[in-house]
Write an enzyme that holds these catalytic residues in place. Structure first.
Site, PDB file in Angstrom:
ATOM      1  N   GLY A 103       0.778  -1.240   0.000  1.00 51.22           N
ATOM      2  CA  GLY A 103       0.000   0.000   0.000  1.00 51.22           C
ATOM      3  C   GLY A 103       0.804   1.282   0.000  1.00 51.22           C
ATOM      4  N   SER A 104       2.028   1.241  -0.543  1.00 50.53           N
ATOM      5  CA  SER A 104       2.805   2.492  -0.530  1.00 50.53           C
ATOM      6  C   SER A 104       2.212   3.521  -1.488  1.00 50.53           C
ATOM      7  CB  SER A 104       4.284   2.231  -0.853  1.00 50.53           C
ATOM      8  OG  SER A 104       4.459   1.843  -2.190  1.00 50.53           O
ATOM      9  N   ASN A 105       1.663   3.083  -2.617  1.00 53.18           N
ATOM     10  CA  ASN A 105       1.007   4.049  -3.523  1.00 53.18           C
ATOM     11  C   ASN A 105      -0.247   4.629  -2.870  1.00 53.18           C
ATOM     12  OD1 ASN A 105       2.258   4.425  -6.293  1.00 53.18           O
ATOM     13  ND2 ASN A 105       2.432   2.210  -6.034  1.00 53.18           N
ATOM     14  N   ARG A 125      -5.788  -8.723  -8.264  1.00 56.58           N
ATOM     15  CA  ARG A 125      -6.838  -9.628  -8.751  1.00 56.58           C
ATOM     16  C   ARG A 125      -7.453  -9.018 -10.004  1.00 56.58           C
ATOM     17  NH1 ARG A 125      -9.009 -13.730  -6.056  1.00 56.58           N
ATOM     18  NH2 ARG A 125      -7.784 -13.247  -4.220  1.00 56.58           N
ATOM     19  N   LEU A 167     -10.181  -7.933 -12.371  1.00 52.02           N
ATOM     20  CA  LEU A 167     -11.599  -7.617 -12.165  1.00 52.02           C
ATOM     21  C   LEU A 167     -12.418  -8.074 -13.371  1.00 52.02           C
ATOM     22  CD1 LEU A 167     -10.890  -4.106 -10.680  1.00 52.02           C
ATOM     23  CD2 LEU A 167     -12.006  -5.982  -9.437  1.00 52.02           C
ATOM     24  N   ASN A 216      -5.560   2.670 -12.710  1.00 46.52           N
ATOM     25  CA  ASN A 216      -4.594   1.717 -12.161  1.00 46.52           C
ATOM     26  C   ASN A 216      -3.192   2.247 -12.407  1.00 46.52           C
ATOM     27  OD1 ASN A 216      -3.559  -0.829 -11.161  1.00 46.52           O
ATOM     28  ND2 ASN A 216      -3.144  -1.416 -13.284  1.00 46.52           N
ATOM     29  N   HIS A 238       0.730   0.911 -13.093  1.00 47.09           N
ATOM     30  CA  HIS A 238       1.452  -0.289 -13.512  1.00 47.09           C
ATOM     31  C   HIS A 238       2.940   0.058 -13.636  1.00 47.09           C
ATOM     32  CE1 HIS A 238       2.027  -4.214 -15.287  1.00 47.09           C
ATOM     33  NE2 HIS A 238       2.772  -3.644 -16.220  1.00 47.09           N
ATOM     34  N   ALA A 241       9.168   6.895  -8.669  1.00 39.39           N
ATOM     35  CA  ALA A 241       8.478   7.621  -9.759  1.00 39.39           C
ATOM     36  C   ALA A 241       6.970   7.390  -9.681  1.00 39.39           C
ATOM     37  CB  ALA A 241       9.024   7.162 -11.105  1.00 39.39           C
ATOM     38  N   GLU A 242       6.562   6.161  -9.327  1.00 40.34           N
ATOM     39  CA  GLU A 242       5.120   5.879  -9.158  1.00 40.34           C
ATOM     40  C   GLU A 242       4.518   6.825  -8.123  1.00 40.34           C
ATOM     41  OE1 GLU A 242       3.922   1.749  -8.566  1.00 40.34           O
ATOM     42  OE2 GLU A 242       5.791   1.090  -9.458  1.00 40.34           O
TER      43      GLU A 242
HETATM   44  C1  GRF Z   1       3.396  -1.112  -7.530  1.00 40.79           C
HETATM   45  O1  GRF Z   1       4.636  -1.307  -8.144  1.00 40.79           O
HETATM   46  C2  GRF Z   1       2.298  -0.968  -8.549  1.00 40.79           C
HETATM   47  O2  GRF Z   1       2.711  -0.324  -9.709  1.00 40.79           O
HETATM   48  C3  GRF Z   1       1.950  -2.401  -8.856  1.00 40.79           C
HETATM   49  O3  GRF Z   1       2.040  -3.058  -7.625  1.00 40.79           O
HETATM   50  C4  GRF Z   1       2.949  -2.366  -6.779  1.00 40.79           C
HETATM   51  C5  GRF Z   1       2.194  -2.025  -5.529  1.00 40.79           C
HETATM   52  O4  GRF Z   1       3.001  -1.448  -4.551  1.00 40.79           O
HETATM   53  N1  GRF Z   1       0.664  -2.480  -9.498  1.00 40.79           N
HETATM   54  P1  GRF Z   1       2.348  -0.760  -3.282  1.00 40.79           P
HETATM   55  O5  GRF Z   1       1.405  -1.789  -2.658  1.00 40.79           O
HETATM   56  O6  GRF Z   1       1.606   0.452  -3.737  1.00 40.79           O
HETATM   57  O7  GRF Z   1       3.490  -0.435  -2.370  1.00 40.79           O
END
Ligand code: GRF
Length: 236
Positions: free
Chosen positions: A16-18, A95, A97, A111, A113, A177-178
């Site tokens: 869940g870091s994003n 998962r 969807l 999403n 990626h 970067a995300e």
């Molecule tokens: C991220 O690299 C995201 O791009 C991918 O799964 C990872 C999730 O990381 N879909 P986090 O749970 O947000 O730390």
């Protein structure tokens, strides 16, 4: 003047870091969205604890508690409706969807990626980028369609690949970067500046020759951390 913030729920399966970066961005005074809830399909996801620590309602809706995918997704959808969610952000939700669920949230579900799509759909993107000898890798935020990692692209960030990179170092830099890209891309959607129109993303309120919001490319410093200052120059 008070601004109505879009109500966003984040779906996770793990760390869940994003989700955390989205929540932090949402707490800013000028944020266009708020995170009203987090759902994980895995009760053990550490992201659920992060969400609770941030005072965000966090729910585990485990696939194991339901007889099939349809009833599991119906439970998720019901929770989203209870929260009056307007946008769903997938952030490491592992998962696939169903087409029905995707159709319900069409144009309102995004999403992130960890590759420059359409390269490397699916798993192990960093290993595959290294194996392919890419000099430029990155991440993508896209609208969700029934095709896995195949929906129209909202924003991308490029991450240079160094000759010394291994999977760990590249993973770390792409993740940094995300964390910059996702809040900005979600802001484009929440403010209506990026909208799904047919099979494409239409960008509103941009100068004809601008295009800046379409590709967000944070530069990376020598310590490997993405440079927020330089990214800011690419934002509206
Ligand atoms: C991220 O690299 C995201 O791009 C991918 O799964 C990872 C999730 O990381 N879909 P986090 O749970 O947000 O730390």
């Amino acid at each position: 003047m008070s601004i109505t913030k879009k109500r966003v729920a984040v779906l996770i399966s793990g760390r869940g870091s994003n989700m955390k970066t989205l929540a932090e961005a949402a707490s800013g005074p000028r944020a266009s969205y708020e995170i009203v809830g987090v759902i994980s399909d895995k009760p053990e996801a550490t992201g659920l604890n992060h969400a609770a620590a941030l005072d965000i309602e966090a729910r585990a809706i485990s696939r194991k508690d339901f007889p099939d995918k349809t009833t599991h997704e119906a439970a998720i959808d019901a929770q989203l409706k209870r929260w009056n969610v307007e946008i769903v952000a997938l952030a490491g939700y592992m998962r696939l969807l169903s087409a029905d669920f995707v159709e319900t949230w069409k144009g309102r579900m995004v999403n992130i990626h960890p590759s420059l799509l359409p390269l490397f759909k699916g798993l192990d993107t960093h290993r595959r980028a290294l194996e392919g000898g890419l000099r430029i890798h990155g991440c993508t935020v896209h609208f969700v369609t029934a095709e896995m990692d195949g929906g129209p692209i909202i924003a991308q960030a490029a991450v240079p690949v160094s000759p010394d990179d291994n999977e760990d170092s590249l993973t770390r830099r792409v993740l940094a970067a995300e964390h910059q890209l996702y809040p900005l891309a979600l802001d484009l959607v929440a403010t209506g500046r990026a909208q799904l129109v047919g099979n494409r993303v239409a960008f509103d309120h941009l100068g004809a020759s601008s295009g800046r919001e379409r590709i967000l490319s944070p530069s990376t410093g020598h310590d490997g951390e993405a440079d927020l200052e330089s990214l800011a120059r690419f934002t509206p």
